[in-house]
Design a protein around this motif. Structure first.
Motif, PDB file in Angstrom:
ATOM      1  N   ASP A 292     -28.526  21.453  43.816  1.00 42.67           N
ATOM      2  CA  ASP A 292     -28.812  22.486  44.809  1.00 42.67           C
ATOM      3  C   ASP A 292     -29.424  21.886  46.068  1.00 42.67           C
ATOM      4  O   ASP A 292     -29.040  22.224  47.189  1.00 42.67           O
ATOM      5  N   ALA A 293     -30.399  20.978  45.862  1.00 43.94           N
ATOM      6  CA  ALA A 293     -31.051  20.333  47.003  1.00 43.94           C
ATOM      7  C   ALA A 293     -30.310  19.095  47.475  1.00 43.94           C
ATOM      8  O   ALA A 293     -30.688  18.494  48.476  1.00 43.94           O
ATOM      9  N   ARG A 294     -29.267  18.698  46.722  1.00 46.74           N
ATOM     10  CA  ARG A 294     -28.469  17.521  47.047  1.00 46.74           C
ATOM     11  C   ARG A 294     -29.333  16.254  47.076  1.00 46.74           C
ATOM     12  O   ARG A 294     -29.327  15.496  48.044  1.00 46.74           O
ATOM     13  N   LEU A 295     -30.056  16.044  45.963  1.00 48.43           N
ATOM     14  CA  LEU A 295     -30.922  14.876  45.823  1.00 48.43           C
ATOM     15  C   LEU A 295     -30.555  14.120  44.555  1.00 48.43           C
ATOM     16  O   LEU A 295     -30.519  14.709  43.474  1.00 48.43           O
ATOM     17  N   GLU A 296     -30.281  12.826  44.670  1.00 50.85           N
ATOM     18  CA  GLU A 296     -30.064  11.974  43.504  1.00 50.85           C
ATOM     19  C   GLU A 296     -31.409  11.370  43.130  1.00 50.85           C
ATOM     20  O   GLU A 296     -32.000  10.611  43.894  1.00 50.85           O
ATOM     21  N   MET A 297     -31.900  11.710  41.947  1.00 51.32           N
ATOM     22  CA  MET A 297     -33.243  11.315  41.548  1.00 51.32           C
ATOM     23  C   MET A 297     -33.292  11.096  40.049  1.00 51.32           C
ATOM     24  O   MET A 297     -32.434  11.565  39.305  1.00 51.32           O
ATOM     25  N   ASP A 298     -34.297  10.319  39.617  1.00 52.19           N
ATOM     26  CA  ASP A 298     -34.517  10.132  38.193  1.00 52.19           C
ATOM     27  C   ASP A 298     -35.991   9.883  37.946  1.00 52.19           C
ATOM     28  O   ASP A 298     -36.813   9.892  38.883  1.00 52.19           O
ATOM     29  N   CYS A 299     -36.354   9.649  36.682  1.00 44.44           N
ATOM     30  CA  CYS A 299     -37.761   9.533  36.316  1.00 44.44           C
ATOM     31  C   CYS A 299     -38.403   8.249  36.828  1.00 44.44           C
ATOM     32  O   CYS A 299     -39.631   8.114  36.796  1.00 44.44           O
ATOM     33  N   PHE A 300     -37.608   7.289  37.309  1.00 42.84           N
ATOM     34  CA  PHE A 300     -38.167   6.030  37.792  1.00 42.84           C
ATOM     35  C   PHE A 300     -38.603   6.093  39.259  1.00 42.84           C
ATOM     36  O   PHE A 300     -39.338   5.224  39.728  1.00 42.84           O
ATOM     37  N   ASP A 301     -38.173   7.111  39.977  1.00 47.35           N
ATOM     38  CA  ASP A 301     -38.508   7.190  41.396  1.00 47.35           C
ATOM     39  C   ASP A 301     -40.012   7.262  41.636  1.00 47.35           C
ATOM     40  O   ASP A 301     -40.522   6.711  42.622  1.00 47.35           O
ATOM     41  N   ALA A 302     -40.731   7.954  40.764  1.00 51.89           N
ATOM     42  CA  ALA A 302     -42.173   8.117  40.942  1.00 51.89           C
ATOM     43  C   ALA A 302     -42.930   6.809  40.766  1.00 51.89           C
ATOM     44  O   ALA A 302     -44.109   6.714  41.134  1.00 51.89           O
ATOM     45  N   HIS A 303     -42.292   5.801  40.214  1.00 50.71           N
ATOM     46  CA  HIS A 303     -42.946   4.525  39.941  1.00 50.71           C
ATOM     47  C   HIS A 303     -42.356   3.391  40.772  1.00 50.71           C
ATOM     48  O   HIS A 303     -42.667   2.221  40.545  1.00 50.71           O
ATOM     49  N   SER A 304     -41.507   3.748  41.712  1.00 49.46           N
ATOM     50  CA  SER A 304     -40.791   2.764  42.521  1.00 49.46           C
ATOM     51  C   SER A 304     -41.114   2.955  43.995  1.00 49.46           C
ATOM     52  O   SER A 304     -41.752   3.921  44.403  1.00 49.46           O
ATOM     53  N   GLU A 305     -40.640   2.013  44.783  1.00 49.81           N
ATOM     54  CA  GLU A 305     -40.725   2.094  46.231  1.00 49.81           C
ATOM     55  C   GLU A 305     -39.311   2.132  46.792  1.00 49.81           C
ATOM     56  O   GLU A 305     -38.403   1.511  46.243  1.00 49.81           O
ATOM     57  N   GLN A 306     -39.150   2.854  47.886  1.00 53.33           N
ATOM     58  CA  GLN A 306     -37.852   2.969  48.535  1.00 53.33           C
ATOM     59  C   GLN A 306     -37.907   2.180  49.843  1.00 53.33           C
ATOM     60  O   GLN A 306     -38.687   2.504  50.744  1.00 53.33           O
ATOM     61  N   LEU A 307     -37.100   1.124  49.931  1.00 51.62           N
ATOM     62  CA  LEU A 307     -36.985   0.376  51.176  1.00 51.62           C
ATOM     63  C   LEU A 307     -35.896   1.036  52.009  1.00 51.62           C
ATOM     64  O   LEU A 307     -34.757   1.180  51.546  1.00 51.62           O
ATOM     65  N   LEU A 308     -36.238   1.420  53.230  1.00 53.27           N
ATOM     66  CA  LEU A 308     -35.363   2.247  54.056  1.00 53.27           C
ATOM     67  C   LEU A 308     -34.833   1.484  55.260  1.00 53.27           C
ATOM     68  O   LEU A 308     -35.572   0.749  55.924  1.00 53.27           O
ATOM     69  N   LEU A 309     -33.552   1.702  55.544  1.00 52.56           N
ATOM     70  CA  LEU A 309     -32.965   1.296  56.810  1.00 52.56           C
ATOM     71  C   LEU A 309     -32.830   2.553  57.650  1.00 52.56           C
ATOM     72  O   LEU A 309     -32.195   3.525  57.219  1.00 52.56           O
ATOM     73  N   LEU A 310     -33.440   2.558  58.821  1.00 53.54           N
ATOM     74  CA  LEU A 310     -33.432   3.727  59.683  1.00 53.54           C
ATOM     75  C   LEU A 310     -32.698   3.420  60.975  1.00 53.54           C
ATOM     76  O   LEU A 310     -32.872   2.348  61.566  1.00 53.54           O
ATOM     77  N   ASP A 311     -31.859   4.353  61.390  1.00 53.98           N
ATOM     78  CA  ASP A 311     -31.222   4.291  62.698  1.00 53.98           C
ATOM     79  C   ASP A 311     -32.063   5.142  63.628  1.00 53.98           C
ATOM     80  O   ASP A 311     -32.003   6.372  63.597  1.00 53.98           O
ATOM     81  N   MET A 312     -32.851   4.489  64.470  1.00 55.51           N
ATOM     82  CA  MET A 312     -33.796   5.199  65.326  1.00 55.51           C
ATOM     83  C   MET A 312     -33.098   5.941  66.466  1.00 55.51           C
ATOM     84  O   MET A 312     -33.729   6.747  67.154  1.00 55.51           O
ATOM     85  N   ALA A 313     -31.806   5.695  66.655  1.00 54.23           N
ATOM     86  CA  ALA A 313     -31.075   6.365  67.734  1.00 54.23           C
ATOM     87  C   ALA A 313     -30.473   7.696  67.299  1.00 54.23           C
ATOM     88  O   ALA A 313     -29.998   8.462  68.130  1.00 54.23           O
ATOM     89  N   ARG A 314     -30.472   7.970  66.007  1.00 54.75           N
ATOM     90  CA  ARG A 314     -29.888   9.233  65.535  1.00 54.75           C
ATOM     91  C   ARG A 314     -30.736  10.406  65.989  1.00 54.75           C
ATOM     92  O   ARG A 314     -31.963  10.343  65.970  1.00 54.75           O
ATOM     93  N   ARG A 315     -30.094  11.475  66.339  1.00 56.46           N
ATOM     94  CA  ARG A 315     -30.812  12.651  66.841  1.00 56.46           C
ATOM     95  C   ARG A 315     -30.716  13.843  65.890  1.00 56.46           C
ATOM     96  O   ARG A 315     -31.220  14.916  66.192  1.00 56.46           O
ATOM     97  N   ASP A 316     -30.077  13.643  64.731  1.00 55.01           N
ATOM     98  CA  ASP A 316     -29.902  14.780  63.814  1.00 55.01           C
ATOM     99  C   ASP A 316     -31.019  14.877  62.781  1.00 55.01           C
ATOM    100  O   ASP A 316     -30.985  15.726  61.897  1.00 55.01           O
TER     101      ASP A 316
END
Length: 265
Positions: A54-78
């Protein structure tokens, strides 16, 4: 969702528009999970008990114990600036979770028993618009800083072929087993063992071609594969465990992980 507290909250900027940093807020994590949903669920047909369709999120029980390294496009406006993700779990996160994610599929006894500093890599993905460019290299440069700062010795994680037809993948799996099997001291083994050595590799070029780009990239860095594949029917993938021992890298391969002033923050 519990957020991992960490001092590694710096942002590494890449001109003209990219930035790489660890997720800092619950909103950051949700953007990462939304990208994972787009790639793993919508594109590749994955499913799982904790996926929120419903929320369109892929998640599991390990997320709460992990870190997410993110690549961000700072030029996006959406507002959806997260265009690449790596999920990271170190030994402390695994202790908190009760195990590494990879232990669902592979026996990690050789790695854990080595008492060396481990970092698990998982859920690696890029937005479709950013594949074939420099996005993954930016993520790796951010990862390299974490590896240096935390003095990580071994990187490992599950890497996947799309689909579950082992016979169709037989030449590629045999090639990986014969050419890139890990040394015995770091050779993990699949829990539900599917042999990777499935016959002679008659056409090496044809065997290499279907190997996913991410696995090829790990091999170019000096990575190895464990013994045996794991068929993940829920994710519609056939998985191998890739192990990258920094001590075994040659100087050229290790250059990414050596300290560089232009990546310091």
């Amino acid at each position: 969702m519990t957020m991992i507290q960490t001092k590694y909250q710096e942002t590494v900027n890449y001109p003209p528009e990219f930035a790489v940093r660890l997720a800092q807020t619950a909103a950051d994590v949700r953007q990462a999970q939304a990208l994972r949903y787009s790639v793993f669920v919508e594109e590749l047909g994955a499913d799982g008990q904790l996926i929120d369709h419903d929320a369109r999120l892929e998640m599991d029980c390990f997320d709460a114990h992990s870190e997410q390294l993110l690549l961000l496009d700072m030029a996006r406006r959406d507002g959806d600036r997260v265009v690449g993700v790596y999920r990271l779990m170190d030994g402390g996160g695994a202790t908190s979770a009760g195990q590494f994610y990879s232990q669902c599929e592979f026996d990690l006894t050789p790695l854990i028993g080595s008492e060396r500093a481990l970092l698990e890599l998982g859920r690696s993905c890029l937005h479709a618009d950013y594949r074939g460019g420099t996005g993954m290299m930016h993520l790796w440069q951010g990862l390299a800083k974490i590896v240096r700062d935390r003095q990580i010795e071994i990187l490992f994680g599950v890497a996947s072929f799309h689909g579950t037809d082992l016979e169709a993948m037989a030449p590629s799996l045999s090639f990986l087993h014969r050419e890139h099997l890990a040394p015995s001291d770091i050779c993990v083994r699949s829990n539900t063992h599917e042999a990777m050595d499935r016959g002679a590799v008659l056409d090496r070029v044809a065997a290499i071609k279907p190997v996913p780009a991410l696995i090829k990239a790990y091999l170019r860095l000096g990575g190895f594969v464990g013994d045996g594949a794991f068929v993940d029917h829920a994710f519609n993938t056939t998985d191998v465990c890739v192990v990258l021992d920094l001590a075994r890298m040659n100087p050229r391969q290790a250059a990414l992980y050596r300290k560089r002033d232009d990546l310091d923050v």
